[in-house]
Scaffold this motif. Structure first.
Motif, short mmCIF file in Angstrom:
data_model
loop_
_atom_site.label_atom_id
_atom_site.label_comp_id
_atom_site.label_asym_id
_atom_site.label_seq_id
_atom_site.Cartn_x
_atom_site.Cartn_y
_atom_site.Cartn_z
N SER A 1 44.15 24.94 19.71
CA SER A 1 43.42 23.67 19.60
C SER A 1 42.06 23.88 18.94
O SER A 1 41.61 23.03 18.15
N ALA A 2 41.40 25.00 19.18
CA ALA A 2 40.12 25.27 18.52
C ALA A 2 40.32 25.45 17.02
O ALA A 2 39.51 24.95 16.21
N ILE A 3 41.39 26.11 16.62
CA ILE A 3 41.67 26.29 15.19
C ILE A 3 41.99 24.94 14.55
O ILE A 3 41.52 24.64 13.44
N ARG B 1 45.22 30.39 27.35
CA ARG B 1 44.38 31.02 26.32
C ARG B 1 44.91 30.73 24.92
O ARG B 1 44.15 30.44 24.01
N LEU C 1 33.17 19.79 14.41
CA LEU C 1 32.84 21.20 14.25
C LEU C 1 31.88 21.67 15.35
O LEU C 1 31.97 22.80 15.82
N SER C 2 31.00 20.77 15.76
CA SER C 2 30.06 21.19 16.80
C SER C 2 30.76 21.26 18.14
O SER C 2 30.39 22.01 19.00
N TRP D 1 46.75 28.12 24.03
CA TRP D 1 46.51 26.71 23.75
C TRP D 1 45.05 26.46 23.37
O TRP D 1 44.77 25.68 22.46
N GLN D 2 44.12 27.10 24.04
CA GLN D 2 42.72 26.94 23.70
C GLN D 2 42.43 27.45 22.29
O GLN D 2 41.69 26.82 21.53
N LEU D 3 43.04 28.57 21.93
CA LEU D 3 42.84 29.12 20.58
C LEU D 3 43.45 28.20 19.52
O LEU D 3 42.81 27.90 18.51
N PHE E 1 41.03 21.85 15.57
CA PHE E 1 39.81 21.05 15.48
C PHE E 1 38.90 21.55 14.36
O PHE E 1 38.34 20.76 13.61
N SER E 2 38.77 22.87 14.24
CA SER E 2 37.92 23.43 13.20
C SER E 2 38.49 23.13 11.82
O SER E 2 37.74 22.83 10.88
#
Length: 110
Positions: free
Chosen positions: A67-69, A61, A109-110, A63-65, A71-72
């Protein structure tokens, strides 16, 4: 030449008694020993128990957070400041068109 009479087909999908008999033969739709009602033979074989639901580890969880930050952040930088992102990645002169970098940011972003 005499034409044969048209074939009469039985529409078992619309015949409720026939559908009920078919489901009873398959063992679907009725309650089992545990009181569960199975809607299909697959759910009867596999089961739909909650005890099989697996919790993901906390590290996944996190790592997902992260990596999402990341990428964004890169995507917003590509959309808002395409020249700075290009300069940070490539050590060449400035790019003539900002459109490809902004498209990249939109895709990220998408």
């Amino acid at each position: 030449a005499k034409q044969p009479p048209p074939l009469m087909k039985k529409h078992s999908q619309t015949d409720l008694v026939s559908r009920l008999k078919t489901r009873k033969i398959l063992g679907v739709g009725g309650e089992d020993d545990d009181g569960e009602v199975h809607r299909s033979k697959i759910s009867q074989v596999l089961g739909n128990e909650i005890k099989f639901a697996v919790r993901e580890p906390l590290g996944l969880r996190v790592w997902q957070l992260v990596s999402a930050i990341m990428f964004s952040g890169v995507a917003i930088m590509a959309l808002a400041f395409p020249d700075q992102l290009y300069d940070a990645i490539f050590d060449e002169e400035s790019v003539s068109s900002k459109t490809p970098i902004r498209l990249y940011g939109g895709a990220l972003l998408s």
